[in-house]
Design a protein around this motif. Structure first.
Motif, PDB file in Angstrom:
ATOM      1  N   VAL A 229      17.063   8.628  -1.307  1.00 39.60           N
ATOM      2  CA  VAL A 229      18.142   9.053  -2.217  1.00 39.60           C
ATOM      3  C   VAL A 229      19.486   8.994  -1.508  1.00 39.60           C
ATOM      4  O   VAL A 229      20.500   8.547  -2.081  1.00 39.60           O
ATOM      5  N   GLU A 230      19.529   9.407  -0.244  1.00 39.65           N
ATOM      6  CA  GLU A 230      20.781   9.324   0.508  1.00 39.65           C
ATOM      7  C   GLU A 230      21.205   7.878   0.713  1.00 39.65           C
ATOM      8  O   GLU A 230      22.404   7.550   0.632  1.00 39.65           O
ATOM      9  N   ASP A 231      20.246   6.982   0.973  1.00 42.07           N
ATOM     10  CA  ASP A 231      20.573   5.560   1.115  1.00 42.07           C
ATOM     11  C   ASP A 231      21.145   4.993  -0.179  1.00 42.07           C
ATOM     12  O   ASP A 231      22.085   4.178  -0.157  1.00 42.07           O
ATOM     13  N   MET A 232      20.568   5.412  -1.319  1.00 37.77           N
ATOM     14  CA  MET A 232      21.090   4.931  -2.598  1.00 37.77           C
ATOM     15  C   MET A 232      22.533   5.399  -2.802  1.00 37.77           C
ATOM     16  O   MET A 232      23.371   4.652  -3.313  1.00 37.77           O
ATOM     17  N   GLU A 233      22.805   6.640  -2.398  1.00 36.84           N
ATOM     18  CA  GLU A 233      24.183   7.136  -2.517  1.00 36.84           C
ATOM     19  C   GLU A 233      25.133   6.327  -1.648  1.00 36.84           C
ATOM     20  O   GLU A 233      26.240   5.960  -2.072  1.00 36.84           O
ATOM     21  N   THR A 234      24.704   6.020  -0.438  1.00 35.93           N
ATOM     22  CA  THR A 234      25.551   5.240   0.467  1.00 35.93           C
ATOM     23  C   THR A 234      25.809   3.850  -0.084  1.00 35.93           C
ATOM     24  O   THR A 234      26.943   3.350  -0.054  1.00 35.93           O
ATOM     25  N   ASP A 235      24.761   3.193  -0.595  1.00 39.35           N
ATOM     26  CA  ASP A 235      24.922   1.830  -1.126  1.00 39.35           C
ATOM     27  C   ASP A 235      25.851   1.818  -2.341  1.00 39.35           C
ATOM     28  O   ASP A 235      26.684   0.915  -2.484  1.00 39.35           O
ATOM     29  N   ALA A 236      25.689   2.825  -3.219  1.00 39.20           N
ATOM     30  CA  ALA A 236      26.560   2.856  -4.395  1.00 39.20           C
ATOM     31  C   ALA A 236      28.002   3.166  -4.001  1.00 39.20           C
ATOM     32  O   ALA A 236      28.947   2.614  -4.572  1.00 39.20           O
ATOM     33  N   GLY A 237      28.194   4.048  -3.002  1.00 37.74           N
ATOM     34  CA  GLY A 237      29.550   4.373  -2.568  1.00 37.74           C
ATOM     35  C   GLY A 237      30.239   3.215  -1.876  1.00 37.74           C
ATOM     36  O   GLY A 237      31.479   3.132  -1.891  1.00 37.74           O
ATOM     37  N   ALA A 238      29.457   2.323  -1.271  1.00 39.54           N
ATOM     38  CA  ALA A 238      30.061   1.172  -0.606  1.00 39.54           C
ATOM     39  C   ALA A 238      30.750   0.240  -1.590  1.00 39.54           C
ATOM     40  O   ALA A 238      31.642  -0.527  -1.214  1.00 39.54           O
TER      41      ALA A 238
ATOM     42  N   VAL B 119       0.844  -1.189   0.000  1.00 37.13           N
ATOM     43  CA  VAL B 119       0.000   0.000   0.000  1.00 37.13           C
ATOM     44  C   VAL B 119       0.881   1.242   0.000  1.00 37.13           C
ATOM     45  O   VAL B 119       1.901   1.294   0.694  1.00 37.13           O
ATOM     46  N   ALA B 120       0.495   2.232  -0.799  1.00 39.07           N
ATOM     47  CA  ALA B 120       1.257   3.470  -0.870  1.00 39.07           C
ATOM     48  C   ALA B 120       1.115   4.255   0.434  1.00 39.07           C
ATOM     49  O   ALA B 120       0.019   4.370   0.986  1.00 39.07           O
ATOM     50  N   THR B 121       2.222   4.790   0.921  1.00 37.51           N
ATOM     51  CA  THR B 121       2.247   5.586   2.140  1.00 37.51           C
ATOM     52  C   THR B 121       3.120   6.819   1.899  1.00 37.51           C
ATOM     53  O   THR B 121       3.814   6.930   0.880  1.00 37.51           O
ATOM     54  N   ASP B 122       3.077   7.752   2.859  1.00 37.57           N
ATOM     55  CA  ASP B 122       3.929   8.939   2.779  1.00 37.57           C
ATOM     56  C   ASP B 122       5.355   8.551   3.150  1.00 37.57           C
ATOM     57  O   ASP B 122       5.610   8.075   4.264  1.00 37.57           O
ATOM     58  N   VAL B 123       6.280   8.766   2.234  1.00 35.99           N
ATOM     59  CA  VAL B 123       7.662   8.314   2.393  1.00 35.99           C
ATOM     60  C   VAL B 123       8.593   9.498   2.215  1.00 35.99           C
ATOM     61  O   VAL B 123       8.344  10.382   1.384  1.00 35.99           O
ATOM     62  N   ASP B 124       9.695   9.498   2.978  1.00 40.63           N
ATOM     63  CA  ASP B 124      10.727  10.525   2.849  1.00 40.63           C
ATOM     64  C   ASP B 124      11.650  10.126   1.694  1.00 40.63           C
ATOM     65  O   ASP B 124      12.533   9.269   1.843  1.00 40.63           O
ATOM     66  N   ILE B 125      11.456  10.746   0.543  1.00 40.65           N
ATOM     67  CA  ILE B 125      12.224  10.381  -0.645  1.00 40.65           C
ATOM     68  C   ILE B 125      13.674  10.831  -0.523  1.00 40.65           C
ATOM     69  O   ILE B 125      14.595  10.165  -1.010  1.00 40.65           O
ATOM     70  N   SER B 126      13.909  11.961   0.141  1.00 41.35           N
ATOM     71  CA  SER B 126      15.289  12.435   0.291  1.00 41.35           C
ATOM     72  C   SER B 126      16.140  11.427   1.059  1.00 41.35           C
ATOM     73  O   SER B 126      17.321  11.223   0.737  1.00 41.35           O
ATOM     74  N   ALA B 127      15.535  10.755   2.059  1.00 41.97           N
ATOM     75  CA  ALA B 127      16.274   9.728   2.808  1.00 41.97           C
ATOM     76  C   ALA B 127      16.592   8.528   1.917  1.00 41.97           C
ATOM     77  O   ALA B 127      17.685   7.947   2.004  1.00 41.97           O
TER      78      ALA B 127
ATOM     79  N   GLY C 138      32.687   1.161  -3.963  1.00 41.65           N
ATOM     80  CA  GLY C 138      33.895   1.784  -4.481  1.00 41.65           C
ATOM     81  C   GLY C 138      33.668   2.747  -5.622  1.00 41.65           C
ATOM     82  O   GLY C 138      34.636   3.161  -6.277  1.00 41.65           O
ATOM     83  N   VAL C 139      32.437   3.143  -5.870  1.00 36.55           N
ATOM     84  CA  VAL C 139      32.120   4.068  -6.953  1.00 36.55           C
ATOM     85  C   VAL C 139      31.992   5.470  -6.379  1.00 36.55           C
ATOM     86  O   VAL C 139      31.434   5.664  -5.298  1.00 36.55           O
ATOM     87  N   GLU C 140      32.502   6.445  -7.115  1.00 33.65           N
ATOM     88  CA  GLU C 140      32.356   7.837  -6.698  1.00 33.65           C
ATOM     89  C   GLU C 140      30.900   8.251  -6.863  1.00 33.65           C
ATOM     90  O   GLU C 140      30.325   8.132  -7.959  1.00 33.65           O
ATOM     91  N   THR C 141      30.273   8.734  -5.823  1.00 35.97           N
ATOM     92  CA  THR C 141      28.839   9.027  -5.849  1.00 35.97           C
ATOM     93  C   THR C 141      28.570  10.439  -5.339  1.00 35.97           C
ATOM     94  O   THR C 141      29.379  11.023  -4.612  1.00 35.97           O
ATOM     95  N   ALA C 142      27.423  10.955  -5.736  1.00 34.84           N
ATOM     96  CA  ALA C 142      26.931  12.256  -5.255  1.00 34.84           C
ATOM     97  C   ALA C 142      25.416  12.244  -5.392  1.00 34.84           C
ATOM     98  O   ALA C 142      24.852  11.551  -6.247  1.00 34.84           O
ATOM     99  N   SER C 143      24.761  13.004  -4.517  1.00 36.33           N
ATOM    100  CA  SER C 143      23.292  13.048  -4.549  1.00 36.33           C
ATOM    101  C   SER C 143      22.822  14.445  -4.193  1.00 36.33           C
ATOM    102  O   SER C 143      23.531  15.205  -3.515  1.00 36.33           O
ATOM    103  N   SER C 144      21.623  14.763  -4.630  1.00 36.55           N
ATOM    104  CA  SER C 144      20.994  16.049  -4.317  1.00 36.55           C
ATOM    105  C   SER C 144      19.482  15.852  -4.365  1.00 36.55           C
ATOM    106  O   SER C 144      18.978  14.953  -5.049  1.00 36.55           O
ATOM    107  N   TYR C 145      18.786  16.744  -3.637  1.00 35.88           N
ATOM    108  CA  TYR C 145      17.318  16.660  -3.614  1.00 35.88           C
ATOM    109  C   TYR C 145      16.773  18.067  -3.397  1.00 35.88           C
ATOM    110  O   TYR C 145      17.311  18.829  -2.595  1.00 35.88           O
ATOM    111  N   ALA C 146      15.686  18.390  -4.100  1.00 37.37           N
ATOM    112  CA  ALA C 146      15.053  19.701  -3.983  1.00 37.37           C
ATOM    113  C   ALA C 146      13.547  19.514  -3.943  1.00 37.37           C
ATOM    114  O   ALA C 146      12.995  18.645  -4.619  1.00 37.37           O
ATOM    115  N   GLY C 147      12.875  20.344  -3.160  1.00 37.12           N
ATOM    116  CA  GLY C 147      11.423  20.270  -3.070  1.00 37.12           C
ATOM    117  C   GLY C 147      10.958  19.532  -1.841  1.00 37.12           C
ATOM    118  O   GLY C 147      11.739  19.224  -0.926  1.00 37.12           O
ATOM    119  N   ASP C 148       9.658  19.237  -1.805  1.00 38.09           N
ATOM    120  CA  ASP C 148       9.051  18.542  -0.674  1.00 38.09           C
ATOM    121  C   ASP C 148       9.619  17.132  -0.569  1.00 38.09           C
ATOM    122  O   ASP C 148       9.523  16.351  -1.521  1.00 38.09           O
TER     123      ASP C 148
END
Length: 463
Positions: A330-339, A320-328, A341-351
């Motif tokens: 995105v940060e998790d995806m950056e952490t997983d990709a950086g683990a 079921v769809a719920t209200d989710v913190d998308i910025s969090a 050994g890949v150079e990673t960066a992330s950004s988020y704008a808006g609600d």
């Protein structure tokens, strides 16, 4: 097809070509400025003809009835003034003209006074709507034929007329209602008032008729995003009820198919996992050697493939769809990709909060980020949430996919030589699963050229 050649020939004529150009420009202007929603369009269809009809009726009333009545009243008043002038010039009068003024006041309802012979005043400015001035001037010229001066503006309830005689100046003051159809505005008030009442009643009923269509559209949109629509009930006219009932039946059939597929996949998953568990047990009993290591690797690969196939076939499941913190996320995806050994960066704008199916959305982004990290040395994840849309982009500096091959990247089990669309299990379902999840939310997944030189995967979901 038969008329195209004559039409093209006619279009070459300059006047017709100009008319066609104006017609097309008018159509484009209407398409840009016309309301897009059903209720405003329906209101416009009702209100616009009513305004045109009322305007035509008011014009005809003003042009015919009002002008005719005013002309008749002015004609009668000028006739009485002409009779007074005839009496003054044909019969002897007393010194103060009391007899004439008395007769005019009692029998003609006119305030008459005889002034000494002086020049007539200069003409006064004419009012914007000078129907009374025109009617009086025409009648005085035709019945009396002498120099005159009129004032219909100075005192709003009275009209003053001065006629130049041989030895005197006749001054006549009469009520405006004697020369002018002053109560005609009552017709306009009643016409506009009744139209507003009828329009209000029509808009009330129209809103009740349009509301079921809006509810049906909202329910279909919600169902397309994967949300529950249990509270939807058919309402409105028979045609709208039929469409609503058809939508309910369709949604129930889809839900039953999803439920049956989920049950079937659960059974298949149980049976296959049982066999794989027996394989692992037998390999454990055989001991650790070169042959068993290869067999264990094959079993692990088979288990990963099974999980990928089940994830692809299961889709979003019953989540079921719920209200989710998308910025969090995105940060998790950056952490997983950086683990990795890949150079990673992330950004988020808006609600940061959006209504999505969290597990499915994470799986979608995980497939995209893992795919980018496997073929590139730098990955950038960016998200925006504005104007009713959630957009997440995954850029990499890898080899990319040629534009003509991108549609094939979403085909299940399709593999390129470079393996760009493989997920972690190597089944060729990574992009396919990600796009199915995006479409299950009512959005889509597209592939574009990345500013980093590789591939950009864009997930765009409606709010």
């Amino acid at each position: 097809m038969i008329f195209k050649a004559p039409l093209r020939a006619l279009a070459k004529i300059p006047p017709l070509r100009e008319m066609i150009r104006i017609y097309r420009m008018s159509g484009q202007w209407l398409r840009r400025h016309m309301p897009k929603r059903l209720l405003p369009r329906t209101i416009l269809i009702i209100v616009l003809p009513m305004i045109i009809l009322q305007s035509m009726m008011a014009y005809l009333f003003m042009q015919k009835h009002w002008e005719t009545v005013t002309k008749r009243l002015s004609q009668a008043v000028v006739g009485e003034i002409a009779a007074t002038i005839s009496i003054l010039e044909s019969y002897p009068q007393d010194a103060n003209f009391e007899t004439v003024t008395s007769i005019a006041a009692q029998d003609m309802k006119l305030s008459v006074s005889v002034l000494p012979l002086t020049p007539l005043p200069s003409p006064r400015p004419k009012p914007f709507f000078s129907l009374l001035d025109r009617a009086l001037s025409e009648e005085i010229r035709s019945q009396i034929g002498r120099p005159f001066w009129i004032d219909t503006v100075g005192r709003s309830q009275f009209v003053e007329i001065r006629i130049l005689l041989k030895k005197n100046v006749l001054r006549v003051i009469t009520r405006r209602s004697q020369t002018y159809a002053s109560n005609s505005h009552i017709f306009l008030v009643w016409m506009v008032g009744t139209s507003l009442v009828l329009l209000g009643v029509a808009l009330l009923f129209l809103r009740n008729q349009v509301r079921p269509i809006q509810q049906l559209a909202n329910a279909m949109e919600s169902f397309g995003k994967g949300h529950q629509v249990d509270d939807f009930r058919p309402r409105g006219a028979e045609e709208v009820r039929r469409a609503s009932t058809a939508f309910q039946r369709m949604s129930r059939r889809i839900e039953r198919q999803i439920e049956q597929r989920t049950i079937m996949l659960a059974g298949v998953s149980h049976d296959l996992r049982t066999i794989l568990t027996r394989f692992r047990l037998q390999l454990a009993l055989l001991g650790d050697n070169e042959d068993t290591q290869e067999l264990s690797r094959d079993v692990r690969e088979m288990n990963n493939m099974l999980e990928a196939y089940l994830a692809f076939a299961r889709g979003d499941g019953d989540e079921v769809a719920t209200d989710v913190d998308i910025s969090a996320i995105v940060e998790d995806m950056e952490t997983d990709a950086g683990a990795g050994g890949v150079e990673t960066a992330s950004s988020y704008a808006g609600d940061p909060i959006a209504r999505v199916k969290e597990s499915a959305f994470r799986r979608c982004l995980t497939n995209l980020v893992a795919n980018a990290a496997r073929h590139a040395t730098r990955v950038e994840i960016s998200g925006t949430h504005e104007r009713g849309w959630l957009t997440v982009s995954v850029d990499d500096n890898g080899p990319g996919i040629p534009e003509e091959d991108r549609p094939a990247a979403f085909r299940p089990f399709h593999r390129f030589d470079e393996g760009r669309n493989l997920d972690q299990s190597g089944t060729g379902l990574g992009l396919t699963i990600a796009r199915d999840i995006a479409r299950g939310h009512g959005g889509d997944l597209t592939l574009e050229d990345s500013p980093l030189g590789g591939l950009r995967a864009v997930v765009r979901l409606p709010d």
